[in-house]
Design an enzyme around this catalytic site. Structure first.
Site, mmCIF file in Angstrom:
data_model
loop_
_atom_site.group_PDB
_atom_site.id
_atom_site.type_symbol
_atom_site.label_atom_id
_atom_site.label_comp_id
_atom_site.label_asym_id
_atom_site.label_seq_id
_atom_site.Cartn_x
_atom_site.Cartn_y
_atom_site.Cartn_z
ATOM 1 C CG HIS A 1 -33.797 -6.729 -17.884
ATOM 2 N ND1 HIS A 1 -34.307 -6.145 -16.741
ATOM 3 C CD2 HIS A 1 -34.555 -6.310 -18.918
ATOM 4 C CE1 HIS A 1 -35.319 -5.380 -17.098
ATOM 5 N NE2 HIS A 1 -35.488 -5.454 -18.400
ATOM 6 C CD GLU B 1 -43.659 -1.415 -17.549
ATOM 7 O OE1 GLU B 1 -42.718 -2.195 -17.686
ATOM 8 O OE2 GLU B 1 -43.556 -0.189 -17.790
ATOM 9 C CG ASP C 1 -41.325 -3.427 -14.317
ATOM 10 O OD1 ASP C 1 -40.597 -3.647 -13.341
ATOM 11 O OD2 ASP C 1 -40.891 -3.061 -15.428
ATOM 12 C CB CYS D 1 -45.326 -7.160 -23.958
ATOM 13 S SG CYS D 1 -45.130 -5.730 -22.897
HETATM 14 C C1 PEP Z 1 -42.557 -5.868 -18.060
HETATM 15 O O1 PEP Z 1 -42.302 -5.132 -17.101
HETATM 16 O O2 PEP Z 1 -43.320 -6.845 -18.003
HETATM 17 C C2 PEP Z 1 -41.935 -5.592 -19.356
HETATM 18 C C3 PEP Z 1 -42.298 -6.237 -20.446
HETATM 19 O O3 PEP Z 1 -40.934 -4.674 -19.355
HETATM 20 P P1 PEP Z 1 -39.415 -5.016 -18.944
HETATM 21 O O4 PEP Z 1 -39.338 -6.460 -18.592
HETATM 22 O O5 PEP Z 1 -38.552 -4.655 -20.090
HETATM 23 O O6 PEP Z 1 -39.225 -4.126 -17.749
HETATM 24 MG MG MG Z 2 -41.128 -3.310 -17.386
#
Ligand code: PEP
Ligand code: MG
Length: 873
Positions: free
Chosen positions: A483, A722, A746, A793
């Site tokens: 993150h 995911e 993920d 995404c």
């Molecule tokens: C992902 O896992 O690719 C995703 C977009 O979710 P996050 O990064 O918020 O876990």
């Molecule tokens: Mg994710």
């Protein structure tokens, strides 16, 4: 007069099951006590008789009552439910409460617990069964509070043991090796063995300050459970009586070996270190600042490697972000002087906090600083510190002892919300300590125009960085999908995660070049190297400019296929300027950012407003996908009691948290539905971390209930892809979801079994690994069979290099970070679908991620002959 009979009424409705049939030896063999089990059809537990609550297990899955006659009744919901660490359970009573038969004791989320635990069978056991001379139980279906479940004939209360003659022997210190601590099963085993000795035996818990808490009678399961012993807690036994010595020996060995459970051997040194670290470590792991020795020498070529967290190229001087560990003298000068120092620091801290509360950006922050002000006037805290000063200690030392003691006390509270205040206490303590230790010790001012190096940055650290003043940063921890990286991309600061730890030893002001795209930190680069790369960057900038000027045009491939390009955002602030960068909507609103860095969950109205603001930034027909709360793992919330787990990424995370906290989830569902009703954009809802159809169905059922209650129109419901299970069963999921959005961050983690933030495995966590691409391909294939569209995404969607493969795999929408959108659109315009499909097929047949990258480079810069071939096709 006490009767010598006791009737226990069913504490829960369900089918009565003999204890022998419970699929857990400890219960079936009556090691915890004799009694009965119920297979529940209900989800709340009531008192089976009048009594006093002796114990509520901190995992809220078990409760012990004592009847007026002194009979101890343990009611244990489910098998292996201690591991849920309270998630899905609520306690309605606390220790010491008097209850009447039929009063509510505990309740649980039956759907959740049933899917998480081995069984829901609920045991009703008499733990001091020496009090029971006879027992009859009912059969068939029990009605909670109505059915007389057990009829007990009681003996007189037993006389005190006569075995306590002789000297008391103390055993060695033992570290609890059980991963779930000493819960019912190991406690029962230990008590069972202890009962085979005549000696009086007690188990003592050693606290961190080497004080002891009230010892527990080792022959009582309830008393042992009452110690609330956790993995790595330290204990010792004492025994008095003729067979004290063999008892200590046998029982110490038993505890050491896990009290009947399979446990990993304990490495004493490790636990010692970690418990010391708990007391003294600053928030960031201490960094070894010693001069670079032979084994840590810098590479000859001056290159330190990590992974790209946010692309870009910068050259400049580095600055090490070190969280200062303050040096504190224990001895004070004189009492009066130290008291005045403390007083002055407290006044200054109070002033600072008032100012911070007045100038904070959000109500939540204001609330936090106001709460800190309040804590600062806590009389116990002050008295504690003053007491130490009176004994000749320095103000700083005394204050540190005082706030640490308070923080430890808070952190041990069972109420998770109160326990979370320990962090506030430490924050506040550190603020005053810094004032006491002198500003010069804690000067963390970051000079302008530096490349920041840190072991770790929390998302809030990163969010507080001023992109105008920082050229870039490198962290030793975190991977490309952490993150921290996501926020760095949003701020458009070049960043490398998982950088070689030797970067932490570079002196401040070392000249470096940060080549984030390739994850490289070049120490002391030659000027011509900088010049060449800067020239390349210049060329890149020209492409960026061209892409930016075309950003608002649709992204149409050369063969005429329009691909929807949308953005990933965390809040309304991120949306500003989104349309200028070409965002055609929102492909992922990470709603958890609304829940983070605050003291309480946002209210339904607050959420409705926040979602509506994002949606209203877009127009009619544009899609806004709001993902429901995705916390757990690396995104904990202070006010939501999430258990500390050994494998948080495989634990209660994403939709599992929402299903475990229906009140939080339903509030969010209502807010999203209300926002959808209020705005003209097409609001979609998306569930994160779906792994099973059951989870999807549960979430959809709750959504539908809330929708009907609000009387609003249905909205499209999608899921994140995911985890491999969803990609593998894409067809089945596609029948029940309106759209998919592939979360490659993920999906990569779970496909390749690599922690997405693992510093040493960052390179392995490559979403271009053919296995991950195969997952995406399979998801698309399954989805399209049922007219379910598929977006991406995850971080890969922000990488223009990866665009042709994603198009070739059949993806319908790309949702990337805002700064990446113009180049992503430009990359789409460069492709024909046929070329992309060809490329995707080759990528799926490739052996490694590097092979795929090579293919992509070739596709980007085709050799003249290849170009010719491609143009001819
Ligand atoms: C992902 O896992 O690719 C995703 C977009 O979710 P996050 O990064 O918020 O876990
Ligand atoms: Mg994710």
């Amino acid at each position: 007069m006490q009767t010598n009979e006791l009737t226990l009424y069913a504490p829960i409705s369900g089918l009565i099951v003999p204890l022998e049939q419970v699929p857990d030896e400890v219960f079936a063999k009556k090691m915890v006590g004799d009694g009965i089990s119920i297979d529940p059809t209900d989800s709340s537990l009531v008192a089976p008789c009048d009594g006093t609550v002796l114990q509520v297990h901190r995992a809220r899955h078990a409760v012990t009552l004592q009847s007026p006659q002194g009979v101890e009744i343990l009611i244990h919901i489910g098998i292996d439910t201690v591991g849920l660490k309270g998630v899905g359970f609520s306690a309605h009573v606390q220790e010491g409460d008097s209850v009447s038969a039929g009063d509510k004791l505990l309740s649980f989320d039956a759907d959740f617990v049933a899917t998480q635990a081995t069984s829901l069978l609920t045991q009703i056991l008499i733990t001091n069964d020496e009090r029971v001379a006879g027992m009859q139980y009912s059969q068939g279906i029990a009605q909670a509070g109505d059915t007389a479940l057990l009829n007990l004939q009681l003996t007189e209360a037993s006389q005190k043991s006569t075995a306590s003659n002789g000297a008391t022997i103390t055993g060695p210190e033992i570290i609890i090796p059980n991963s779930q601590g000493l819960h019912a099963r190991p406690s029962a085993t230990l008590a069972g063995h202890a009962k085979t000795f005549k000696a009086t035996i007690h188990l003592h818990k050693t606290t961190q300050a080497h004080n002891t808490v009230q010892p527990a009678n080792a022959k009582s399961v309830v008393a042992l459970m009452g110690l609330e012993l956790d993995l790595h807690d330290r204990v010792y036994l004492t025994a008095t009586g003729d067979d004290a010595e063999p008892a200590i020996k046998a029982l110490s060995t038993l505890i050491n070996e896990g009290s009947g459970e399979d446990c990993l051997p304990i490495n004493k040194e490790e636990t010692t270190n970690s418990s010391t670290a708990k007391n003294t470590a600053p928030r960031q792991a201490p960094i070894d600042r010693s001069p670079i020795n032979d084994t840590q020498a810098l590479p000859v070529n001056g290159e330190l490697h990590g992974v790209c967290a946010s692309p870009g190229l910068v050259a400049g001087k580095i600055w090490q972000l070190v969280r200062t560990t303050l040096t504190i003298d224990e001895q004070g000068k004189n009492t009066q002087w130290e008291l005045s120092q403390l007083d002055a620091a407290l006044k200054q801290a109070q002033k600072d906090l008032t100012h911070l509360a007045q100038t904070a950006d959000s109500e939540a922050q204001k609330g936090i600083f106001a709460a800190h002000s309040e804590l600062l006037t806590d009389p116990e805290l002050l008295e504690h510190a003053q007491g130490h000063i009176a004994q000749g200690k320095s103000a700083a030392w005394a204050w540190q002892q005082a706030f640490e003691a308070q923080a430890t006390l808070l952190s041990q509270l069972k109420n998770a919300l109160l326990a979370a205040r320990a962090t506030d206490m430490r924050d506040l303590g550190q603020r005053v300590l810094t004032l006491l230790a002198g500003d010069e010790q804690a000067d963390n001012t970051i000079p302008d125009n530096v490349i920041l190096i840190a072991d770790d940055l929390t998302p809030s650290d990163t969010a507080n960085l001023d992109p105008q003043r920082i050229l870039g940063f490198c962290t030793a921890t975190g991977g490309a999908s952490s993150h921290v990286a996501i926020i760095a991309r949003a701020l458009n600061i070049p960043a490398i995660a998982g950088i070689d730890k030797r970067a932490l030893q570079l002196p401040n002001d070392t000249q470096v070049m940060l080549r984030a795209d390739t994850g490289l930190l070049q120490i002391a680069p030659a000027q011509e190297q900088i010049d060449t790369l800067m020239a390349e960057q210049k060329a890149d900038n020209i492409l960026n400019k061209a892409a930016l000027s075309a950003a608002q045009k649709p992204a149409i491939t050369q063969c005429g296929k329009t691909i929807e390009v949308v953005c990933n955002v965390g809040n309304i602030k991120d949306v500003n300027g989104a349309q200028a960068l070409g965002a055609e909507g929102v492909g992922l609103l990470r709603s958890e950012f609304l829940f983070m860095q605050r003291a309480n969950a946002p209210t339904e109205d607050e959420q409705t407003l926040a979602y509506s603001q994002v949606a209203n930034a877009f127009g009619k027909g544009q899609n806004i996908i709001i993902r429901t709360l995705d916390v757990g793992g690396d995104k904990p919330l202070s006010y939501l009691p999430l258990p500390k787990e050994d494998n948080p990424f495989l634990g209660v995370r994403g939709i599992r948290v929402s299903l475990a906290h229906p009140e939080v989830f339903r509030t969010q569902l209502r807010a999203i539905l209300r926002a959808s009703h209020d705005c003209i954009a097409n609001v979609h809802i998306m569930f994160p971390m779906i792994t099973t159809l059951e989870d999807l169905r549960s979430a959809k059922a709750m959504l539908e209930q809330e929708r009907i209650a609000l009387n609003v129109a249905p909205i499209p419901v999608g899921i994140m892809v995911e985890v491999p299970s969803v990609a593998m069963l894409a067809e089945q999921f596609a029948r029940e979801a309106d759209f998919f959005s592939v979360g490659t961050n993920d999906l990569t983690q779970y496909t390749l079994a690599v922690d997405r933030g693992h510093p040493d495995l960052a390179k392995t966590a490559d979403p271009l690994n053919p296995a991950v691409l195969a997952m995406i391909g399979r998801a698309v294939e399954g989805a399209h069979k049922h007219n379910t569209w598929v977006g991406v995404c995850g971080g890969i969607a922000s990488d223009p290099l990866a665009v042709p493969i994603l198009l070739g795999l059949g993806v319908d929408e790309l949702s990337g970070s805002l700064p990446s959108l113009p180049r992503v659109k430009a990359a789409i315009r460069d492709q024909t679908l046929e070329q992309c499909q060809d490329l995707a097929q080759q990528a799926l047949l490739a052996s490694t991620a590097d092979d795929v990258r090579e293919l992509l480079q070739k596709h980007k810069h085709p050799a003249p002959s290849t170009q010719h071939r491609m143009l001819r096709r």
